[in-house]
Design a protein around this motif. Structure first.
Motif, PDB file in Angstrom:
ATOM      1  N   LYS A 181      53.112  -1.039   8.733  1.00 33.05           N
ATOM      2  CA  LYS A 181      54.505  -1.179   9.178  1.00 33.05           C
ATOM      3  C   LYS A 181      54.819  -0.204  10.312  1.00 33.05           C
ATOM      4  O   LYS A 181      54.439   0.965  10.277  1.00 33.05           O
ATOM      5  CB  LYS A 181      55.459  -0.936   8.011  1.00 33.05           C
ATOM      6  N   GLY A 182      55.523  -0.714  11.337  1.00 31.95           N
ATOM      7  CA  GLY A 182      55.943   0.117  12.447  1.00 31.95           C
ATOM      8  C   GLY A 182      56.741  -0.679  13.444  1.00 31.95           C
ATOM      9  O   GLY A 182      56.884  -1.902  13.329  1.00 31.95           O
ATOM     10  N   SER A 183      57.285   0.001  14.446  1.00 29.40           N
ATOM     11  CA  SER A 183      58.137  -0.668  15.438  1.00 29.40           C
ATOM     12  C   SER A 183      57.328  -1.333  16.543  1.00 29.40           C
ATOM     13  O   SER A 183      57.850  -2.163  17.281  1.00 29.40           O
ATOM     14  CB  SER A 183      59.112   0.343  16.056  1.00 29.40           C
ATOM     15  N   LEU A 186      53.512  -5.403   9.962  1.00 29.35           N
ATOM     16  CA  LEU A 186      54.941  -5.609   9.716  1.00 29.35           C
ATOM     17  C   LEU A 186      55.754  -4.872  10.778  1.00 29.35           C
ATOM     18  O   LEU A 186      55.667  -3.655  10.910  1.00 29.35           O
ATOM     19  CB  LEU A 186      55.315  -5.100   8.324  1.00 29.35           C
ATOM     20  N   ASP A 187      56.527  -5.639  11.545  1.00 25.28           N
ATOM     21  CA  ASP A 187      57.363  -5.094  12.614  1.00 25.28           C
ATOM     22  C   ASP A 187      58.743  -4.774  12.044  1.00 25.28           C
ATOM     23  O   ASP A 187      59.497  -5.665  11.653  1.00 25.28           O
ATOM     24  CB  ASP A 187      57.476  -6.133  13.736  1.00 25.28           C
ATOM     25  N   ASP A 188      59.100  -3.466  12.006  1.00 26.68           N
ATOM     26  CA  ASP A 188      60.401  -3.057  11.474  1.00 26.68           C
ATOM     27  C   ASP A 188      61.304  -2.509  12.566  1.00 26.68           C
ATOM     28  O   ASP A 188      62.179  -1.679  12.300  1.00 26.68           O
ATOM     29  CB  ASP A 188      60.227  -2.012  10.362  1.00 26.68           C
ATOM     30  N   SER A 189      61.109  -2.981  13.812  1.00 26.02           N
ATOM     31  CA  SER A 189      61.887  -2.459  14.940  1.00 26.02           C
ATOM     32  C   SER A 189      63.365  -2.799  14.834  1.00 26.02           C
ATOM     33  O   SER A 189      64.205  -2.135  15.432  1.00 26.02           O
ATOM     34  CB  SER A 189      61.316  -2.981  16.263  1.00 26.02           C
ATOM     35  N   LEU A 190      63.714  -3.862  14.095  1.00 24.56           N
ATOM     36  CA  LEU A 190      65.113  -4.227  13.869  1.00 24.56           C
ATOM     37  C   LEU A 190      65.478  -3.915  12.427  1.00 24.56           C
ATOM     38  O   LEU A 190      64.760  -4.305  11.499  1.00 24.56           O
ATOM     39  CB  LEU A 190      65.349  -5.704  14.176  1.00 24.56           C
ATOM     40  N   ASP A 191      66.574  -3.235  12.219  1.00 23.84           N
ATOM     41  CA  ASP A 191      66.936  -2.760  10.887  1.00 23.84           C
ATOM     42  C   ASP A 191      67.116  -3.883   9.881  1.00 23.84           C
ATOM     43  O   ASP A 191      66.746  -3.751   8.712  1.00 23.84           O
ATOM     44  CB  ASP A 191      68.221  -1.920  10.957  1.00 23.84           C
ATOM     45  N   ASN A 192      67.696  -4.995  10.305  1.00 27.16           N
ATOM     46  CA  ASN A 192      68.040  -6.047   9.343  1.00 27.16           C
ATOM     47  C   ASN A 192      67.228  -7.317   9.509  1.00 27.16           C
ATOM     48  O   ASN A 192      67.584  -8.370   9.002  1.00 27.16           O
ATOM     49  CB  ASN A 192      69.540  -6.383   9.441  1.00 27.16           C
ATOM     50  N   ASN A 193      66.103  -7.239  10.238  1.00 21.39           N
ATOM     51  CA  ASN A 193      65.291  -8.438  10.425  1.00 21.39           C
ATOM     52  C   ASN A 193      63.854  -8.025  10.728  1.00 21.39           C
ATOM     53  O   ASN A 193      63.462  -7.909  11.868  1.00 21.39           O
ATOM     54  CB  ASN A 193      65.853  -9.283  11.572  1.00 21.39           C
ATOM     55  N   TRP A 194      63.066  -7.793   9.663  1.00 18.96           N
ATOM     56  CA  TRP A 194      61.659  -7.450   9.853  1.00 18.96           C
ATOM     57  C   TRP A 194      60.864  -8.722  10.123  1.00 18.96           C
ATOM     58  O   TRP A 194      61.213  -9.806   9.653  1.00 18.96           O
ATOM     59  CB  TRP A 194      61.103  -6.750   8.619  1.00 18.96           C
ATOM     60  N   LEU A 205      56.855 -10.288   9.951  1.00 16.69           N
ATOM     61  CA  LEU A 205      55.449 -10.200   9.591  1.00 16.69           C
ATOM     62  C   LEU A 205      54.657 -10.927  10.668  1.00 16.69           C
ATOM     63  O   LEU A 205      54.884 -12.116  10.923  1.00 16.69           O
ATOM     64  CB  LEU A 205      55.198 -10.822   8.220  1.00 16.69           C
ATOM     65  N   LYS A 206      53.702 -10.221  11.310  1.00 17.35           N
ATOM     66  CA  LYS A 206      53.034 -10.772  12.482  1.00 17.35           C
ATOM     67  C   LYS A 206      51.519 -10.767  12.320  1.00 17.35           C
ATOM     68  O   LYS A 206      50.947  -9.883  11.677  1.00 17.35           O
ATOM     69  CB  LYS A 206      53.404  -9.963  13.732  1.00 17.35           C
ATOM     70  N   LEU A 207      50.876 -11.735  12.937  1.00 18.97           N
ATOM     71  CA  LEU A 207      49.433 -11.816  13.034  1.00 18.97           C
ATOM     72  C   LEU A 207      49.041 -11.630  14.494  1.00 18.97           C
ATOM     73  O   LEU A 207      49.496 -12.369  15.372  1.00 18.97           O
ATOM     74  CB  LEU A 207      48.940 -13.181  12.533  1.00 18.97           C
ATOM     75  N   TYR A 208      48.186 -10.616  14.747  1.00 22.39           N
ATOM     76  CA  TYR A 208      47.704 -10.376  16.109  1.00 22.39           C
ATOM     77  C   TYR A 208      46.457 -11.219  16.343  1.00 22.39           C
ATOM     78  O   TYR A 208      45.476 -11.123  15.602  1.00 22.39           O
ATOM     79  CB  TYR A 208      47.384  -8.896  16.299  1.00 22.39           C
ATOM     80  N   ASN A 209      46.488 -12.083  17.359  1.00 17.97           N
ATOM     81  CA  ASN A 209      45.371 -12.992  17.607  1.00 17.97           C
ATOM     82  C   ASN A 209      44.463 -12.538  18.745  1.00 17.97           C
ATOM     83  O   ASN A 209      43.670 -13.311  19.280  1.00 17.97           O
ATOM     84  CB  ASN A 209      45.878 -14.408  17.878  1.00 17.97           C
ATOM     85  N   GLY A 210      44.602 -11.268  19.104  1.00 18.69           N
ATOM     86  CA  GLY A 210      43.775 -10.733  20.180  1.00 18.69           C
ATOM     87  C   GLY A 210      44.454 -10.742  21.524  1.00 18.69           C
ATOM     88  O   GLY A 210      44.063 -10.012  22.429  1.00 18.69           O
ATOM     89  N   GLU A 211      45.511 -11.570  21.658  1.00 22.35           N
ATOM     90  CA  GLU A 211      46.272 -11.635  22.899  1.00 22.35           C
ATOM     91  C   GLU A 211      47.740 -11.323  22.687  1.00 22.35           C
ATOM     92  O   GLU A 211      48.350 -10.599  23.447  1.00 22.35           O
ATOM     93  CB  GLU A 211      46.121 -13.024  23.542  1.00 22.35           C
ATOM     94  N   ASP A 254      51.160 -11.437  19.411  1.00 19.56           N
ATOM     95  CA  ASP A 254      51.511 -11.487  17.997  1.00 19.56           C
ATOM     96  C   ASP A 254      52.146 -12.823  17.651  1.00 19.56           C
ATOM     97  O   ASP A 254      53.046 -13.291  18.349  1.00 19.56           O
ATOM     98  CB  ASP A 254      52.488 -10.354  17.648  1.00 19.56           C
ATOM     99  N   VAL A 255      51.695 -13.430  16.566  1.00 12.49           N
ATOM    100  CA  VAL A 255      52.266 -14.666  16.051  1.00 12.49           C
ATOM    101  C   VAL A 255      53.126 -14.317  14.841  1.00 12.49           C
ATOM    102  O   VAL A 255      52.669 -13.642  13.917  1.00 12.49           O
ATOM    103  CB  VAL A 255      51.155 -15.651  15.621  1.00 12.49           C
ATOM    104  N   VAL A 256      54.396 -14.735  14.846  1.00 12.27           N
ATOM    105  CA  VAL A 256      55.294 -14.432  13.749  1.00 12.27           C
ATOM    106  C   VAL A 256      54.981 -15.340  12.558  1.00 12.27           C
ATOM    107  O   VAL A 256      54.997 -16.563  12.682  1.00 12.27           O
ATOM    108  CB  VAL A 256      56.765 -14.610  14.170  1.00 12.27           C
ATOM    109  N   LEU A 257      54.701 -14.718  11.407  1.00 14.14           N
ATOM    110  CA  LEU A 257      54.407 -15.471  10.197  1.00 14.14           C
ATOM    111  C   LEU A 257      55.639 -15.659   9.325  1.00 14.14           C
ATOM    112  O   LEU A 257      55.842 -16.717   8.744  1.00 14.14           O
ATOM    113  CB  LEU A 257      53.322 -14.753   9.375  1.00 14.14           C
TER     114      LEU A 257
END
Length: 624
Positions: free
Chosen positions: A35-37, A50-58, A60-66, A68-71
């Motif tokens: 988890k991080g911003s 896990l992207d927690d850069s926004l307080d009320n809307n985290w 979950l992302k998959l990095y595909n090498g190029e 991030d895809v939001v899961l």
């Protein structure tokens, strides 16, 4: 500890205690899903974080090498994780959740799924095991898809086609004048002929009689409800509808009389402009001022004979009637006829350009930096015939720094000719005239392209912080001008690129459409390529729909174009709503669905959330 990288373990340098510390820290990182911003520096192809850069809307992302895809989208203050349902569902695991999310009914009246119905309606023909589903796990999407969920609340089937009512099927997105439209308000024309709007309610801009903000599109009342509306247009907070007989209806902000009703009264009802009825004039197009920082609202109407009429602000002669007095009812712009194209320069103060059916250019309005191309810097209050002919498209832009106490206005213009050459005039502080320097010009001067490109389309941003994008006949994009957020896609964030260049990317060579979103310095470039959208530049309010709120000039993205996430269908049209940093993308699909992303937290003008407002990080369904 949420993210930790101990690198490659060297058995010759790490003792047991140090290694134990590293492993415990790594365990903490795993338990917190890294988890991080921002994405962890050690992420590789396949890393989930896990992207927690926004307080009320985290997210979950998959990095595909190029990228991030939001899961999943996750509300850290709630009890549910929403799927990023660009696939037409609600993210709800049961019917009650679907009702609450969509504010409409879900299928939940039988105890078992009708598997025959599922097999008949399944888009892909995939079968669904009956024992894994119950009907209360079917949630109706927007505007008419159905998603099946298993007992854990996860998708267990592909989407099914459902009947989409015309009242929920969009026909057209409201547009501005060759660029952004409508600050923090979105307007749509539906297939049943009604108009819907959401977002900011001040000045009755969204059609709400009480002036309240609305978070999902509601119906805008018409003064003549039985007419057939064929198009909708939006300026800053002023909006217009055109019916099939050439009558115009307007509502919203009316501070300079730009609604054309003979007064300066704001209106929540789309009210017919009687001037055109009384004078037997048939309007075929409405031109509004593009959304930009600090507005002085001017509106121009084009008739079937190519006459122009205008009303609203006229401080620099923008109405073309020989005066500088504001007008609350339409007046004729000089004696022009056979006009087929008009552009009102976005921002304040504005220049006006018009082209007739023979490609002849006429210009008037503010000319403080020679943006009319007439060889001087004196404003003109009537249309002046230009030396420029064979014009295919003309654009002008005005703007100022984002400080109302600083009177530092600038403006420039571009002309695309029918032979594919591009010409520029006006202010050049960021090299937006494409001449290899920052010297202002007062006459039209040709831009030389490095490979002799034939240009087929152009787009430009704010007149002060001014990026420019051009499309050649090979489907390639060229960029120059302001680059403070890396919006030019050249791998750096140098603020002045005075010569056109071609950014790299897999999308190049297949581009069919270009646009620029945002104003003052908060702009980004957006392109459509091979059925997908790509963006680069300002992204502080998740404007680009790439799943995060980081700008393109931030190191992880290397000032490169990134794919807009959540696209779900064949694109019929797309547009950018908003200005400054308060903007986002709207996508209309062939089946009438609309997805939106970008700024949404303050006014809900994405129309994707009925409450708990937050910026929309990926394209999601508008809730008609």
């Amino acid at each position: 500890m949420s993210q930790y990288d101990f690198g490659v373990i060297n058995p010759n340098t790490k003792n047991g205690a140090t290694l134990a510390t590293d492993l415990n820290s790594w365990r903490d990182a795993l338990h917190s899903l890294h988890k991080g911003s921002i994405r962890p520096d050690y992420a590789v192809n396949g890393t989930i974080w896990l992207d927690d850069s926004l307080d009320n809307n985290w997210l979950l992302k998959l990095y595909n090498g190029e990228h991030d895809v939001v899961l999943r989208e996750i509300d850290p203050n709630g009890e549910s994780a929403l799927l990023p349902l660009h696939r037409g569902g609600t993210g709800a695991a049961d019917a009650e959740g679907a009702r609450e999310a969509l504010e409409l009914g879900a299928l939940a009246i039988q105890s078992q799924v009708n598997t025959n119905l599922i097999e008949d309606l399944a888009v892909t023909g995939e079968k669904v095991a009956a024992h894994t589903l119950t009907l209360n796990k079917l949630a109706k999407g927007t505007p008419g898809d159905v998603i099946a969920y298993d007992t854990d609340g996860l998708p267990a089937a592909t989407r099914f086609t459902a009947n989409i009512e015309n009242s929920r099927r969009c026909k057209k997105i409201s547009k501005g004048n060759y660029g952004m439209s409508s600050h923090v308000v979105s307007v749509y024309l539906m297939e049943d002929g009604t108009i819907r709007s959401c977002g900011y309610g001040g000045n009755n801009s969204n059609g709400d009689p009480a002036g309240a903000n609305t978070y999902v599109p509601g119906r805008v009342a018409l003064s003549h409800p039985d007419v057939n509306i064929v198009a909708v247009y939006s300026g800053h907070h002023s909006h217009y509808a055109l019916d099939d007989t050439g009558n115009v209806y307007s509502w919203g902000l009316n501070d300079y009389g730009q609604l054309g009703h003979g007064d300066t009264v704001n209106r929540p009802v789309a009210t017919r402009i009687e001037f055109f009825v009384q004078n037997d004039l048939k309007v075929v197009e409405v031109y509004t001022i593009g959304a930009a920082y600090e507005q002085r609202n001017t509106t121009i109407f084009r008739t079937d004979k190519g006459y122009l009429y205008a009303c609203g602000f006229n401080g620099q002669g923008q109405l073309g009637d020989g005066t500088t007095a504001n007008k609350v009812a339409p007046v004729r712009c000089g004696y022009l006829e056979n006009i087929c194209q008009v552009h009102i320069g976005g921002g304040y103060p504005t220049c006006i350009h018009a082209v007739n059916d023979k490609g002849q250019l006429w210009s008037w309005g503010w000319n403080g930096f020679g943006q009319l191309g007439l060889g001087h810097t004196t404003s003109e209050d009537t249309p002046v015939k230009s030396s420029m002919t064979q014009v295919k498209k003309v654009l002008g832009a005005s703007g100022r720094v984002d400080n109302p106490n600083v009177a530092d206005n600038r403006g420039f213009s571009l002309v695309l000719k029918t032979d594919g050459t591009l010409w520029a005039t006006g202010a050049n502080i960021y090299g937006q005239l494409g001449q290899g320097n920052t010297t202002d010009l007062h006459t039209w001067t040709q831009i030389q392209f490095p490979e002799g490109d034939t240009i087929v389309d152009i787009a430009l941003g704010c007149g002060y912080y001014a990026p420019v994008i051009a499309l050649n006949d090979q489907g390639e994009v060229l960029c120059w001008g302001y680059n403070g957020y890396g919006q030019l896609g050249n791998g750096v964030d140098d603020k002045a690129q005075s010569l056109p260049f071609k950014p790299e990317g897999e999308w190049q060579g297949k581009v069919t459409r270009i646009a620029i979103g945002g104003s003052i310095s908060h702009s980004a470039l957006v392109v459509e390529s091979d059925g997908a959208l790509w963006g680069c530049g300002y992204n502080g309010n998740m404007n680009l729909g790439v799943g995060d709120a980081t700008h393109s000039h931030q190191s992880a993205h290397q000032c490169e174009f990134r794919r807009v996430l959540g696209l779900n269908g064949t694109i019929r049209d797309w547009w950018i709503h908003g200005h400054s940093g308060d903007w986002g993308i709207r996508v209309l699909y062939e089946d009438g669905r609309v997805d939106a992303c970008g700024h949404n937290k303050d006014y809900g003008f994405c129309g994707t959330q009925s409450g708990n407002l937050h910026h929309q990080g990926v394209l999601a369904p508008v809730r008609f």
